[in-house]
Design a protein around this motif. Structure first.
Motif, PDB file in Angstrom:
ATOM      1  N   LEU A  23       0.864  -1.367   0.028  1.00  0.00           N
ATOM      2  CA  LEU A  23      -0.017  -0.084   0.111  1.00  0.00           C
ATOM      3  C   LEU A  23       0.706   1.277   0.032  1.00  0.00           C
ATOM      4  O   LEU A  23       0.402   2.096  -0.637  1.00  0.00           O
ATOM      5  CB  LEU A  23      -0.869  -0.032   1.161  1.00  0.00           C
ATOM      6  CG  LEU A  23      -2.076  -0.929   1.130  1.00  0.00           C
ATOM      7  CD1 LEU A  23      -2.909  -0.985   2.612  1.00  0.00           C
ATOM      8  CD2 LEU A  23      -2.829  -0.820  -0.082  1.00  0.00           C
ATOM      9  N   MET A  24       2.183   1.067   0.653  1.00  0.00           N
ATOM     10  CA  MET A  24       2.863   2.353   0.659  1.00  0.00           C
ATOM     11  C   MET A  24       3.402   2.570  -0.816  1.00  0.00           C
ATOM     12  O   MET A  24       3.667   3.622  -1.250  1.00  0.00           O
ATOM     13  CB  MET A  24       4.008   2.210   1.548  1.00  0.00           C
ATOM     14  CG  MET A  24       3.934   2.463   2.995  1.00  0.00           C
ATOM     15  SD  MET A  24       5.258   1.958   4.093  1.00  0.00           S
ATOM     16  CE  MET A  24       5.175   3.331   5.217  1.00  0.00           C
ATOM     17  N   HIS A  25       3.771   1.500  -1.355  1.00  0.00           N
ATOM     18  CA  HIS A  25       4.138   1.565  -2.727  1.00  0.00           C
ATOM     19  C   HIS A  25       3.176   2.400  -3.619  1.00  0.00           C
ATOM     20  O   HIS A  25       3.402   3.242  -4.439  1.00  0.00           O
ATOM     21  CB  HIS A  25       4.515   0.314  -3.399  1.00  0.00           C
ATOM     22  CG  HIS A  25       5.859  -0.210  -3.083  1.00  0.00           C
ATOM     23  ND1 HIS A  25       6.895   0.367  -3.437  1.00  0.00           N
ATOM     24  CD2 HIS A  25       6.266  -1.285  -2.498  1.00  0.00           C
ATOM     25  CE1 HIS A  25       8.185  -0.399  -3.419  1.00  0.00           C
ATOM     26  NE2 HIS A  25       7.627  -1.420  -2.748  1.00  0.00           N
ATOM     27  N   LEU A  26       1.795   2.182  -3.394  1.00  0.00           N
ATOM     28  CA  LEU A  26       0.707   2.691  -4.155  1.00  0.00           C
ATOM     29  C   LEU A  26       0.533   3.896  -3.894  1.00  0.00           C
ATOM     30  O   LEU A  26       0.359   4.822  -4.662  1.00  0.00           O
ATOM     31  CB  LEU A  26      -0.494   1.906  -3.916  1.00  0.00           C
ATOM     32  CG  LEU A  26      -0.828   0.650  -4.562  1.00  0.00           C
ATOM     33  CD1 LEU A  26      -1.860  -0.169  -4.239  1.00  0.00           C
ATOM     34  CD2 LEU A  26      -0.486   0.479  -6.343  1.00  0.00           C
ATOM     35  N   CYS A  27       0.641   4.194  -2.717  1.00  0.00           N
ATOM     36  CA  CYS A  27       0.479   5.846  -2.083  1.00  0.00           C
ATOM     37  C   CYS A  27       1.492   6.437  -2.900  1.00  0.00           C
ATOM     38  O   CYS A  27       1.306   7.757  -3.431  1.00  0.00           O
ATOM     39  CB  CYS A  27       0.628   5.939  -0.826  1.00  0.00           C
ATOM     40  SG  CYS A  27      -0.728   5.094   0.284  1.00  0.00           S
ATOM     41  N   GLN A  28       2.892   6.097  -2.741  1.00  0.00           N
ATOM     42  CA  GLN A  28       3.863   6.662  -3.381  1.00  0.00           C
ATOM     43  C   GLN A  28       3.799   6.913  -4.733  1.00  0.00           C
ATOM     44  O   GLN A  28       4.194   7.881  -5.416  1.00  0.00           O
ATOM     45  CB  GLN A  28       5.413   5.860  -3.258  1.00  0.00           C
ATOM     46  CG  GLN A  28       6.223   6.840  -3.539  1.00  0.00           C
ATOM     47  CD  GLN A  28       7.608   6.535  -2.931  1.00  0.00           C
ATOM     48  OE1 GLN A  28       7.921   6.926  -1.671  1.00  0.00           O
ATOM     49  NE2 GLN A  28       8.708   5.642  -3.740  1.00  0.00           N
ATOM     50  N   GLU A  29       3.400   5.964  -5.555  1.00  0.00           N
ATOM     51  CA  GLU A  29       2.891   5.965  -7.162  1.00  0.00           C
ATOM     52  C   GLU A  29       2.154   7.072  -7.155  1.00  0.00           C
ATOM     53  O   GLU A  29       2.167   7.887  -8.504  1.00  0.00           O
ATOM     54  CB  GLU A  29       2.632   4.733  -7.604  1.00  0.00           C
ATOM     55  CG  GLU A  29       3.884   3.935  -7.961  1.00  0.00           C
ATOM     56  CD  GLU A  29       3.554   2.420  -8.060  1.00  0.00           C
ATOM     57  OE1 GLU A  29       2.463   2.145  -8.230  1.00  0.00           O
ATOM     58  OE2 GLU A  29       4.616   1.603  -7.817  1.00  0.00           O
ATOM     59  N   PHE A  59      12.727   3.144   6.981  1.00  0.00           N
ATOM     60  CA  PHE A  59      13.819   2.181   6.864  1.00  0.00           C
ATOM     61  C   PHE A  59      13.918   1.729   5.541  1.00  0.00           C
ATOM     62  O   PHE A  59      15.248   1.349   5.275  1.00  0.00           O
ATOM     63  CB  PHE A  59      12.921   0.802   7.758  1.00  0.00           C
ATOM     64  CG  PHE A  59      13.930  -0.343   7.700  1.00  0.00           C
ATOM     65  CD1 PHE A  59      15.115  -0.222   8.787  1.00  0.00           C
ATOM     66  CD2 PHE A  59      13.953  -1.344   6.830  1.00  0.00           C
ATOM     67  CE1 PHE A  59      15.889  -1.526   8.741  1.00  0.00           C
ATOM     68  CE2 PHE A  59      14.999  -2.572   6.771  1.00  0.00           C
ATOM     69  CZ  PHE A  59      15.747  -2.497   7.824  1.00  0.00           C
ATOM     70  N   TYR A  60      13.201   1.916   4.637  1.00  0.00           N
ATOM     71  CA  TYR A  60      13.474   1.472   3.173  1.00  0.00           C
ATOM     72  C   TYR A  60      13.792   2.516   2.429  1.00  0.00           C
ATOM     73  O   TYR A  60      13.188   3.498   2.133  1.00  0.00           O
ATOM     74  CB  TYR A  60      12.238   0.670   2.735  1.00  0.00           C
ATOM     75  CG  TYR A  60      11.702  -0.507   3.492  1.00  0.00           C
ATOM     76  CD1 TYR A  60      12.433  -1.739   3.306  1.00  0.00           C
ATOM     77  CD2 TYR A  60      10.756  -0.717   4.463  1.00  0.00           C
ATOM     78  CE1 TYR A  60      12.057  -2.912   3.732  1.00  0.00           C
ATOM     79  CE2 TYR A  60      10.498  -1.694   5.202  1.00  0.00           C
ATOM     80  CZ  TYR A  60      11.242  -2.890   4.963  1.00  0.00           C
ATOM     81  OH  TYR A  60      10.992  -4.130   5.684  1.00  0.00           O
ATOM     82  N   ASP A  61      14.897   2.157   1.702  1.00  0.00           N
ATOM     83  CA  ASP A  61      15.439   3.285   0.714  1.00  0.00           C
ATOM     84  C   ASP A  61      14.642   3.834  -0.428  1.00  0.00           C
ATOM     85  O   ASP A  61      14.867   5.023  -0.805  1.00  0.00           O
ATOM     86  CB  ASP A  61      16.765   2.885  -0.099  1.00  0.00           C
ATOM     87  CG  ASP A  61      17.995   2.685   0.919  1.00  0.00           C
ATOM     88  OD1 ASP A  61      17.848   3.228   2.095  1.00  0.00           O
ATOM     89  OD2 ASP A  61      18.757   2.004   0.762  1.00  0.00           O
ATOM     90  N   MET A  62      13.521   2.969  -0.679  1.00  0.00           N
ATOM     91  CA  MET A  62      12.656   3.243  -1.957  1.00  0.00           C
ATOM     92  C   MET A  62      11.629   4.351  -1.460  1.00  0.00           C
ATOM     93  O   MET A  62      11.069   4.859  -2.431  1.00  0.00           O
ATOM     94  CB  MET A  62      12.108   2.059  -2.642  1.00  0.00           C
ATOM     95  CG  MET A  62      13.122   1.517  -3.433  1.00  0.00           C
ATOM     96  SD  MET A  62      12.197   0.027  -4.241  1.00  0.00           S
ATOM     97  CE  MET A  62      11.177   0.693  -5.597  1.00  0.00           C
ATOM     98  N   PHE A  63      11.139   4.386  -0.344  1.00  0.00           N
ATOM     99  CA  PHE A  63      10.267   5.283   0.032  1.00  0.00           C
ATOM    100  C   PHE A  63      10.687   6.710   0.347  1.00  0.00           C
ATOM    101  O   PHE A  63      11.888   7.044   0.677  1.00  0.00           O
ATOM    102  CB  PHE A  63       9.413   4.860   1.445  1.00  0.00           C
ATOM    103  CG  PHE A  63       9.016   3.639   1.182  1.00  0.00           C
ATOM    104  CD1 PHE A  63       8.049   3.376   0.107  1.00  0.00           C
ATOM    105  CD2 PHE A  63       8.943   2.513   2.015  1.00  0.00           C
ATOM    106  CE1 PHE A  63       7.443   2.409  -0.082  1.00  0.00           C
ATOM    107  CE2 PHE A  63       8.402   1.331   1.867  1.00  0.00           C
ATOM    108  CZ  PHE A  63       7.461   0.939   0.814  1.00  0.00           C
ATOM    109  N   ARG A  64       9.991   7.682  -0.280  1.00  0.00           N
ATOM    110  CA  ARG A  64      10.393   8.941  -0.159  1.00  0.00           C
ATOM    111  C   ARG A  64       9.556   9.708   0.511  1.00  0.00           C
ATOM    112  O   ARG A  64       8.331   9.626   0.747  1.00  0.00           O
ATOM    113  CB  ARG A  64      10.405   9.695  -1.663  1.00  0.00           C
ATOM    114  CG  ARG A  64      11.207   9.077  -2.655  1.00  0.00           C
ATOM    115  CD  ARG A  64      11.109   9.927  -4.043  1.00  0.00           C
ATOM    116  NE  ARG A  64       9.955   9.734  -4.598  1.00  0.00           N
ATOM    117  CZ  ARG A  64       9.761   8.643  -5.573  1.00  0.00           C
ATOM    118  NH1 ARG A  64      10.680   7.805  -5.609  1.00  0.00           N
ATOM    119  NH2 ARG A  64       8.727   8.004  -6.169  1.00  0.00           N
ATOM    120  N   LEU A  65      10.074  10.512   1.633  1.00  0.00           N
ATOM    121  CA  LEU A  65       9.023  11.304   2.419  1.00  0.00           C
ATOM    122  C   LEU A  65       8.707  12.865   2.231  1.00  0.00           C
ATOM    123  O   LEU A  65       8.260  13.472   2.807  1.00  0.00           O
ATOM    124  CB  LEU A  65       9.801  11.381   3.801  1.00  0.00           C
ATOM    125  CG  LEU A  65       9.904   9.767   4.234  1.00  0.00           C
ATOM    126  CD1 LEU A  65      10.653   9.540   5.559  1.00  0.00           C
ATOM    127  CD2 LEU A  65       8.402   9.254   4.656  1.00  0.00           C
TER     128      LEU A  65
END
Ligand SMILES: Cc1cc2nc3c(=O)[nH]c(=O)nc-3n(C[C@H](O)[C@H](O)[C@H](O)COP(=O)(O)O)c2cc1C
Ligand code: SF4
Ligand code: FES
Lengths: 166, 433
Positions: A23-29, A59-65
């Protein structure tokens, strides 16, 4: 993100918490980064304390804040790529785009990101943009590559592509 | 040229790995055969006899690992395919997924049948966007044909299979960190025991197997354990898909008998060194393993032979370096990586990786002191064998090996107060002309 998508993802796991990364991936997309609002909603949806969601996001490098360029250019700086000139490629890329690694171009199109091994060492020095791999990238080819990326991506409205069912 | 097994279909002209193409070349016959002719127990027995060992890094015998799963049919069990492939120098799982996804799915079906699992996950590193899409499509195609889902091929065996994307963290390749991540948490390795076989995903019995390990299974079922174990040597059987990168003329993946010699792999398959230069060093199993040198070229690539030579077979990622390579710089890059990827739970690992990187950087930049060499060895010594997961060892052992074989080079940096190598390597332009 539709309710149907959320339900489909939740149905894959016996424990709803497992749906957090998908779900985080989807939100980020959708938004280009993980907004505070999105993280609050995810926490509520999965019955998690908001701090735990934030912890995972960090924790995860792919997520952007925070917001970045529309596309991230991932340049590998790990060993196989370093052996074949990755640092020189990164310098040229920074010059060609007028932005340093970690920064976003003035037009908001690209963010350059140094990344660890992309499992594309046979293409070293390797670059990845969305689902596409480029390599071996010679420092001499960087400007041509940037021009091509601009051409390919500028028109399209799509964010770093993913498939509909992920 | 020896026979290829996992990459054989790659040679069929125009083969894209669709369900139709896979079936037309013998695909999904192994699961049909297993469902008719095997019980879970006899399948586990067969895989034990084949001698298949895990291709993810540790080389643990696959059938033995499956045998640890409790037989209680009431207890939920999980199979998780490790497609995290993040060990630097390794890129074979990506090719196996992209070019023959159904071979992997059939392997997952066989493993799930053997351990009695009804839900399996493929944990794929988040950056593999294309790979995740291909697997999703392949699973949908297989499900539409009754190969995934309920009552597979009319049997009583059912399996739900899902793709789960990671999000960029090397440590999630370690199996317990992977399980934490799959549970929606940070990828922090768990203390073992308990092992995943008794308490894994959602604290239920779980097998974690690598993509390449699973991709072997259909061939073992169709051609037999004895055929498989006739390849390689008694303790390391079958082939291995080696990833060869660095200063070779033809980097790429090469499937060879697991006991191929390092010389043959580098000089025949990868076509030898670029620009006629001399080979200086080889990391034979991903960046976590100790380096070897020219004197080891006749070493075979199987688990025992590489261990005897003082290194490890690891992930099969072979990184080749020529005489222009600065080993201090290599150490700096490698230690930077482990420092970045340490999850921070253990003090020795968190602090040790930071110190290693800082010290190596200082030496590379010409600011090193004579005492730094002993300091490096001290740090490494402190990092080994006392941590929750093997990352700390994996960060320390390579650096020790660089010092062992190339100490002169480290000293030269310190005495000259500069790196003696020209540091701007590059590949020739392919587009510009
Ligand atoms: C730090 C670390 C990273 C690892 N990364 C991977 C990986 O990317 N892929 C993989 O298959 N195994 C990786 N492993 C090994 C797994 O923990 C596990 O042993 C393996 O997936 C088991 O599968 P196998 O028996 O089929 O090899 C890693 C181990 C450690 C300690
Ligand atoms: S050894 Fe390092 S990576 Fe492994 S659990 Fe400890 S701190 Fe984390
Ligand atoms: S080291 Fe760059 S892709 Fe592997």
């Amino acid at each position: 993100m539709t309710e149907e998508t959320i339900q489909r993802i939740l149905s894959r796991y016996p424990d709803r918490r497992s749906a957090l990364l998908p779900l985080m991936h989807l939100c980020q997309e959708e938004a280009g980064y993980l907004t505070e609002e999105a993280m609050r909603e995810l926490a509520a949806r999965l019955d998690l304390p908001p701090t735990q969601v934030a912890e995972v996001a960090m924790f995860y490098d792919m997520f952007r804040l925070k917001p970045g360029g529309r596309y991230e250019i991932w340049v590998c700086h790990n060993l196989s790529c370093a052996l074949l000139g990755a640092e020189r490629v990164i310098r040229r890329l920074e010059e060609a785009l007028g932005a340093s690694a970690g920064e976003t171009t003035a037009d908001g199109l690209f963010t350059i990101k140094r990344v660890e091994c992309l499992a594309a060492c046979g293409l070293a020095p390797a670059i990845q943009v969305g689902p596409d791999y480029y390599g071996p990238v010679s420092h001499g080819d960087v400007e041509t590559l940037v021009a091509r990326l601009r051409e390919q991506l500028a028109g399209s409205d799509q964010r770093a592509a993913s498939c509909d069912r992920l | 040229m020896s026979e290829k097994i996992l990459t054989k279909r790659f040679e069929i002209s125009g083969y894209r790995g669709t369900l139709e193409e896979y079936e037309a070349s013998g695909g999904y016959q192994a699961i049909a055969k297993a469902l008719k002719e095997h019980t879970p127990a006899s399948l586990i027995e067969m895989v034990k006899r084949s001698g298949l060992r895990g291709r993810g890094g540790a080389g643990f015998p696959t059938g033995v690992k499956w045998g640890f799963i409790p037989k209680d049919p009431e207890l939920p069990k999980y199979l998780v395919c490790n497609a995290d492939e993040s060990e630097p120098g390794t890129f074979k799982d990506r090719e196996l997924i992209m070019r023959d996804p159904h071979q992997l799915i059939e392997g997952i079906l066989l493993a799930s049948f053997a351990i009695g699992c009804r839900t399996a996950y493929i944990y794929i590193r988040g950056e593999f966007i294309a790979g995740a899409c291909i697997l999703e499509q392949a699973i949908r195609d297989a499900a539409a044909r009754g190969l995934v889902g309920k009552d597979i091929l009319g049997s009583s065996f059912s399996l739900d299979l899902h793709v789960h994307r990671g999000a960029g963290a090397y440590i999630c390749g370690e199996e317990t960190a992977l399980l934490e991540s799959l549970e929606g948490k940070r990828g922090l390795p768990r203390l073992k025991p308990p092992f995943p076989a008794t308490s894994g995903l959602y604290r239920k019995p779980t097998v974690v197997n690598n993509v390449e390990t699973l991709s072997n299974l259909s061939h073992i079922v169709l051609r037999g354990a004895e055929w498989f174990s006739s390849i390689g040597n008694p303790k390391s059987t079958g082939t291995r898909v080696f990833s060869v990168s660095g200063h070779v003329r033809r980097p790429g993946i090469y499937e060879c008998p697991i006991n191929v010699s390092m010389r043959e792999l580098i000089f025949e398959h990868a076509d030898g060194m670029r620009d006629g230069r001399r080979l200086k060093a080889v990391i034979p199993g991903g960046s976590s393993v100790p380096v070897l040198t020219e004197q080891h070229l006749d070493t075979r690539m199987d688990f025992e032979s590489l261990a005897t030579a003082g290194s490890m077979a690891g992930s099969g990622g072979v990184i080749v370096m020529d005489e222009t390579t600065c080993m201090v710089r290599v150490g700096e890059v490698v230690s930077r990586f482990y420092h970045h990827e340490s999850c921070g739970q253990c003090t020795q690992c968190r602090e040790g990786t930071a110190w290693l990187h800082k010290t190596l950087r200082r030496i590379e930049e010409g600011r090193g002191r004579q005492a730094d060499l002993d300091l490096l060895l001290d740090i490494c010594d402190n990092m080994k064998g006392k941590t929750i997961c093997p990352l700390s060892d994996a960060a320390a052992m390579p650096i020790e090996s660089y010092l062992k074989y190339f100490r002169d080079e480290f000293e030269q940096h310190i005495v000259n107060r500069a790196c003696p190598f020209q540091s701007d390597y590059s590949v020739p332009s392919v587009i510009a002309s």
